[in-house]
Design a protein around this motif. Sequence first.
Motif, PDB file in Angstrom:
ATOM      1  N   VAL A 101      -6.320   7.524  -0.587  1.00  0.00           N
ATOM      2  CA  VAL A 101      -5.207   6.914  -1.330  1.00  0.00           C
ATOM      3  C   VAL A 101      -3.980   7.823  -1.331  1.00  0.00           C
ATOM      4  CG1 VAL A 101      -6.501   5.422  -2.928  1.00  0.00           C
ATOM      5  CG2 VAL A 101      -6.129   7.818  -3.500  1.00  0.00           C
ATOM      6  N   THR A 102      -2.878   7.250  -1.836  1.00  0.00           N
ATOM      7  CA  THR A 102      -1.635   7.993  -2.006  1.00  0.00           C
ATOM      8  C   THR A 102      -1.424   8.244  -3.486  1.00  0.00           C
ATOM      9  OG1 THR A 102      -0.758   6.740  -0.157  1.00  0.00           O
ATOM     10  CG2 THR A 102       0.851   7.897  -1.516  1.00  0.00           C
ATOM     11  N   GLY A 103      -1.170   9.505  -3.855  1.00  0.00           N
ATOM     12  CA  GLY A 103      -0.810   9.796  -5.234  1.00  0.00           C
ATOM     13  C   GLY A 103       0.681   9.571  -5.410  1.00  0.00           C
ATOM     14  N   GLY A 104       1.133   9.405  -6.637  1.00  0.00           N
ATOM     15  CA  GLY A 104       2.547   9.130  -6.899  1.00  0.00           C
ATOM     16  C   GLY A 104       2.882   7.689  -6.540  1.00  0.00           C
ATOM     17  N   GLY A 105       4.173   7.382  -6.469  1.00  0.00           N
ATOM     18  CA  GLY A 105       4.587   6.022  -6.126  1.00  0.00           C
ATOM     19  C   GLY A 105       5.481   5.432  -7.206  1.00  0.00           C
TER      20      GLY A 105
ATOM     21  N   HIS B  28       7.559   8.480  -8.419  1.00  0.00           N
ATOM     22  CA  HIS B  28       6.992   9.813  -8.611  1.00  0.00           C
ATOM     23  C   HIS B  28       6.631  10.341  -7.229  1.00  0.00           C
ATOM     24  CE1 HIS B  28       7.071   9.871 -12.916  1.00  0.00           C
ATOM     25  NE2 HIS B  28       6.644   8.614 -12.929  1.00  0.00           N
ATOM     26  N   PRO B  29       6.860  11.648  -6.997  1.00  0.00           N
ATOM     27  CA  PRO B  29       6.652  12.196  -5.641  1.00  0.00           C
ATOM     28  C   PRO B  29       5.271  11.830  -5.082  1.00  0.00           C
ATOM     29  CG  PRO B  29       7.566  13.858  -7.113  1.00  0.00           C
ATOM     30  CD  PRO B  29       7.258  12.666  -7.969  1.00  0.00           C
ATOM     31  N   PHE B  30       5.250  11.509  -3.790  1.00  0.00           N
ATOM     32  CA  PHE B  30       3.996  11.097  -3.120  1.00  0.00           C
ATOM     33  C   PHE B  30       3.196  12.319  -2.674  1.00  0.00           C
ATOM     34  CE2 PHE B  30       7.359   8.164  -1.234  1.00  0.00           C
ATOM     35  CZ  PHE B  30       7.301   7.279  -2.279  1.00  0.00           C
ATOM     36  N   TYR B  31       1.900  12.169  -2.633  1.00  0.00           N
ATOM     37  CA  TYR B  31       1.038  13.203  -2.049  1.00  0.00           C
ATOM     38  C   TYR B  31      -0.280  12.551  -1.639  1.00  0.00           C
ATOM     39  CZ  TYR B  31      -0.573  13.014  -6.884  1.00  0.00           C
ATOM     40  OH  TYR B  31      -1.010  12.562  -8.111  1.00  0.00           O
ATOM     41  N   PRO B  32      -0.926  13.091  -0.589  1.00  0.00           N
ATOM     42  CA  PRO B  32      -2.224  12.540  -0.187  1.00  0.00           C
ATOM     43  C   PRO B  32      -3.277  12.866  -1.247  1.00  0.00           C
ATOM     44  CG  PRO B  32      -1.531  14.305   1.320  1.00  0.00           C
ATOM     45  CD  PRO B  32      -0.493  14.217   0.251  1.00  0.00           C
ATOM     46  N   ALA B  33      -4.117  11.918  -1.570  1.00  0.00           N
ATOM     47  CA  ALA B  33      -5.184  12.155  -2.561  1.00  0.00           C
ATOM     48  C   ALA B  33      -6.516  11.646  -2.001  1.00  0.00           C
ATOM     49  CB  ALA B  33      -4.843  11.449  -3.866  1.00  0.00           C
ATOM     50  N   LEU B  34      -7.597  12.131  -2.564  1.00  0.00           N
ATOM     51  CA  LEU B  34      -8.944  11.838  -2.046  1.00  0.00           C
ATOM     52  C   LEU B  34      -8.982  12.144  -0.545  1.00  0.00           C
ATOM     53  CD1 LEU B  34      -9.813   8.442  -3.860  1.00  0.00           C
ATOM     54  CD2 LEU B  34      -9.969  10.766  -4.739  1.00  0.00           C
ATOM     55  N   THR B  35      -8.543  13.347  -0.209  1.00  0.00           N
ATOM     56  CA  THR B  35      -8.510  13.746   1.211  1.00  0.00           C
ATOM     57  C   THR B  35      -9.363  15.004   1.407  1.00  0.00           C
ATOM     58  OG1 THR B  35      -7.007  14.022   3.094  1.00  0.00           O
ATOM     59  CG2 THR B  35      -6.436  15.259   1.102  1.00  0.00           C
ATOM     60  N   PRO B  36     -10.024  15.149   2.555  1.00  0.00           N
ATOM     61  CA  PRO B  36     -10.838  16.344   2.783  1.00  0.00           C
ATOM     62  C   PRO B  36      -9.977  17.612   2.795  1.00  0.00           C
ATOM     63  CG  PRO B  36     -11.366  14.624   4.376  1.00  0.00           C
ATOM     64  CD  PRO B  36     -10.126  14.180   3.657  1.00  0.00           C
ATOM     65  N   LEU B  37     -10.584  18.734   2.454  1.00  0.00           N
ATOM     66  CA  LEU B  37      -9.889  20.018   2.457  1.00  0.00           C
ATOM     67  C   LEU B  37     -10.355  20.815   3.665  1.00  0.00           C
ATOM     68  CD1 LEU B  37     -10.175  20.831  -1.358  1.00  0.00           C
ATOM     69  CD2 LEU B  37      -8.248  19.790  -0.130  1.00  0.00           C
ATOM     70  N   THR B  38      -9.509  21.751   4.118  1.00  0.00           N
ATOM     71  CA  THR B  38      -9.889  22.576   5.265  1.00  0.00           C
ATOM     72  C   THR B  38     -10.097  24.019   4.812  1.00  0.00           C
ATOM     73  OG1 THR B  38      -7.557  22.909   5.797  1.00  0.00           O
ATOM     74  CG2 THR B  38      -8.668  21.132   6.952  1.00  0.00           C
ATOM     75  N   GLY B  39     -10.955  24.712   5.530  1.00  0.00           N
ATOM     76  CA  GLY B  39     -11.232  26.108   5.170  1.00  0.00           C
ATOM     77  C   GLY B  39     -12.461  26.621   5.892  1.00  0.00           C
ATOM     78  N   GLY B  40     -12.725  27.900   5.702  1.00  0.00           N
ATOM     79  CA  GLY B  40     -13.843  28.550   6.411  1.00  0.00           C
ATOM     80  C   GLY B  40     -15.174  28.374   5.700  1.00  0.00           C
ATOM     81  N   MET B  41     -16.212  28.817   6.354  1.00  0.00           N
ATOM     82  CA  MET B  41     -17.576  28.669   5.834  1.00  0.00           C
ATOM     83  C   MET B  41     -18.053  29.986   5.218  1.00  0.00           C
ATOM     84  SD  MET B  41     -18.520  25.628   6.885  1.00  0.00           S
ATOM     85  CE  MET B  41     -17.521  24.449   7.774  1.00  0.00           C
TER      86      MET B  41
ATOM     87  N   THR C 100       6.569   1.605   4.356  1.00  0.00           N
ATOM     88  CA  THR C 100       7.784   0.767   4.386  1.00  0.00           C
ATOM     89  C   THR C 100       8.045   0.144   3.015  1.00  0.00           C
ATOM     90  OG1 THR C 100       7.116   0.153   6.614  1.00  0.00           O
ATOM     91  CG2 THR C 100       8.977  -1.049   5.688  1.00  0.00           C
ATOM     92  N   GLY C 101       6.991  -0.334   2.381  1.00  0.00           N
ATOM     93  CA  GLY C 101       7.152  -1.000   1.077  1.00  0.00           C
ATOM     94  C   GLY C 101       7.660  -0.024   0.017  1.00  0.00           C
TER      95      GLY C 101
ATOM     96  N   GLY D  64       0.820  -1.210   0.000  1.00  0.00           N
ATOM     97  CA  GLY D  64       0.000   0.000   0.000  1.00  0.00           C
ATOM     98  C   GLY D  64       0.852   1.258   0.000  1.00  0.00           C
ATOM     99  N   GLY D  65       0.208   2.396   0.312  1.00  0.00           N
ATOM    100  CA  GLY D  65       0.907   3.683   0.270  1.00  0.00           C
ATOM    101  C   GLY D  65       1.115   4.237   1.660  1.00  0.00           C
ATOM    102  N   LEU D  66       0.729   5.505   1.836  1.00  0.00           N
ATOM    103  CA  LEU D  66       0.957   6.196   3.108  1.00  0.00           C
ATOM    104  C   LEU D  66      -0.359   6.622   3.760  1.00  0.00           C
ATOM    105  CD1 LEU D  66       3.789   8.364   1.605  1.00  0.00           C
ATOM    106  CD2 LEU D  66       4.118   6.959   3.645  1.00  0.00           C
ATOM    107  N   SER D  67      -1.472   6.327   3.098  1.00  0.00           N
ATOM    108  CA  SER D  67      -2.748   6.842   3.601  1.00  0.00           C
ATOM    109  C   SER D  67      -3.247   6.031   4.793  1.00  0.00           C
ATOM    110  CB  SER D  67      -3.793   6.833   2.480  1.00  0.00           C
ATOM    111  OG  SER D  67      -3.935   5.541   1.970  1.00  0.00           O
ATOM    112  N   VAL D  68      -3.896   6.724   5.723  1.00  0.00           N
ATOM    113  CA  VAL D  68      -4.440   6.141   6.951  1.00  0.00           C
ATOM    114  C   VAL D  68      -3.464   5.109   7.536  1.00  0.00           C
ATOM    115  CG1 VAL D  68      -6.550   5.293   8.068  1.00  0.00           C
ATOM    116  CG2 VAL D  68      -6.716   6.461   5.886  1.00  0.00           C
ATOM    117  N   PRO D  69      -2.330   5.594   8.054  1.00  0.00           N
ATOM    118  CA  PRO D  69      -1.272   4.667   8.484  1.00  0.00           C
ATOM    119  C   PRO D  69      -1.714   3.680   9.561  1.00  0.00           C
ATOM    120  CG  PRO D  69      -0.633   6.979   8.858  1.00  0.00           C
ATOM    121  CD  PRO D  69      -1.937   7.003   8.146  1.00  0.00           C
ATOM    122  N   GLN D  70      -2.746   4.020  10.339  1.00  0.00           N
ATOM    123  CA  GLN D  70      -3.134   3.064  11.387  1.00  0.00           C
ATOM    124  C   GLN D  70      -3.737   1.780  10.824  1.00  0.00           C
ATOM    125  OE1 GLN D  70      -4.465   6.065  11.002  1.00  0.00           O
ATOM    126  NE2 GLN D  70      -6.559   6.212  11.721  1.00  0.00           N
TER     127      GLN D  70
END
Length: 400
Positions: free
Chosen positions: A341-345, A186-199, A173-174, A161-167
Motif C-alpha cells: 500500500v501507499t502511506g499518506g494521500g 499528506h506526504p506519500f511513502y511506501p508501506a507494507l514493503t520488504p526491508l533490505t539488509g544483511g544476514m 495519476t489520481g 489507488g496509490g503508487l504501490s506496484v505500479p504495473q
Amino acid sequence: MVVVIGAGAAGLVAATFARSTGQPVRLLERTSDGGRKILISGGGRCNILPSSLQPERFITDSPAHLMRGLLRSWPLTEQRTFFENEVGIPLALESDTGKLFPKSNRARDVRDGLVDLATRRGVEIQYDTTVNGLRRSPGEGWQIETSRGPLTATAVILATGGLSVPQTGSDGTGLRIAQDLGHGMHPFYPALTPLTGGMPGGADLAGISLPVRIRAKGDGRTRETAGGFLFTHRGYSGPSVLDISDMVTKTTSEVFLRVSWTDRTESQWRDEIAATTGRVASVVARHLPERLAEALCADAGLPPDRRGPELRREERLALIERLTAYALPLTGNEGYKRAEVTGGGVALTDIHSRTLESVRHPGLFMCGEMLDAFGPIGGYNFAWAWATGRLAGLAAGRMG
Ligand SMILES: Cc1cc2nc3c(=O)[nH]c(=O)nc-3n(C[C@H](O)[C@H](O)[C@H](O)COP(=O)(O)OP(=O)(O)OC[C@H]3O[C@@H](n4cnc5c(N)ncnc54)[C@H](O)[C@@H]3O)c2cc1C
C-alpha cells in the motif's frame, strides 16, 4: 451519470453501490481487465477481510476519529455478508492468523465475482481507458479527459489507488488529479514493503521463516509488531516486517529494529545455556531453525564448536542479546515496487466523513488507497477499500 475512475477493489464496489441507487454508472479502467491488485493479493489467495478489526492499528496523519468513522460505516459482519451472499463467494477463516480467504483460495474468484456483480447490476465497464484530467463543467457536473476522448458526469468517484506496484495500473495519476484540484495531501511513502539488509553472521538464510517479535525505535517513536518473519535474498519480509516498514520508509532519520527470535526471556536463555555441557549452538537450535541458530552464534563471535562450560561471559551476553534483541542491519527498503500500500494521500479532513465527497468540490468523491490511511497485513486494506468504496458509491449515486 456517475463516473467511477479505477476498477480496483474500491472502484468496483463503489460502482456497484452507486448503481444500486438507480443511477446510470460508467466505470473507467486503464488496464484491459481491472482488479489486478486483487489478483496478486494474499499470495494469489486474496485475504479478503480480517475476522476482527482493530481500528487503532490503522496509520493515518489525519485525525484518527475520521478514519475510525469511515471504517464503522460498513461493519465487518455486513462486509462478509455482502461477499458471501451478493458477490457469491463463500469465505473461510484461517484460524491461526484470523484472516478470511475465499474458500476456493483463488483471488481470481474475488476479482471476477466483483466484476460480474457490477455488470449484472448494470454498471457499464470501459477498459483500456486512461483518465488524464478532470475539471468542473461550465454548468453542473464534471468534464473528464480520457484517452478515448472527453466525457461528462454529474458525479465522479476517484478510485485510482496509490503508487504501490505500479504495473497493476496505479501510478498516482489520481493523486495528482486530486492535488491539482486543491486537495490537501499528506506526504506519500511506501508501506507494507520488504526491508533490505544483511544476514546475521553473513550467512545466507534466504527462505527461512519463523514467528518473531520486532521493536522499532526512531523518529521519537517506538512500535512493536509480532508475527511471521521471512529472510529474503535481499533482506527481510513477512507480516512482522511489513507491518513495521512504514517506520523506516516514512522518515529520513535512523530507525533501529530489534528482533526477539522466540518468546523466550533473557533469563530463560541464560539458564538453559548455563545448564548445557554440549555445544551452545545446539541449545539455540532447540528453539530456532538450525541455520539461523548457527548464524546468530557466529554473529555473537562464538567459535562453531563452543561448548557450554567454555562459554566466556562476554560471549554469553553477546549471544543473549542477539537472541532477544538482535539489531537488524538495515540498508533500505524495496519501495513502491513491492509495497502492498501507499502511506499518506488525500487528507481525511478534505472529504466529508459521511459521504466521502470532497469538501472543496461538490460532486467529487474519493475512496480506497488514495486516502490517507492504511492498515496492517491481514485483510485490513481491503476492508478499507470495500468500506470507503461503498460509502462513496451510495453518496455519489444519490446525487448522480
Ligand atoms: C502484492 C499485494 C498483496 C496484497 N494483499 C492484500 C491482501 O491479501 N489483503 C488486503 O486487505 N490487502 C492486500 N493488498 C492491498 C490491497 O490490494 C489494496 O489496499 C487495494 O487494492 C486498494 O484498492 P484501490 O481500489 O484503492 O486501489 P487499486 O486496487 O490499486 O485500484 C486502482 C485502479 O485504478 C486504475 N487506475 C489508476 N489510475 C487510473 C487512471 N488514470 N485512469 C483509469 N484507471 C486508473 C488502476 O488500473 C486500478 O485498476 C495487497 C497489495 C499488494 C500490492
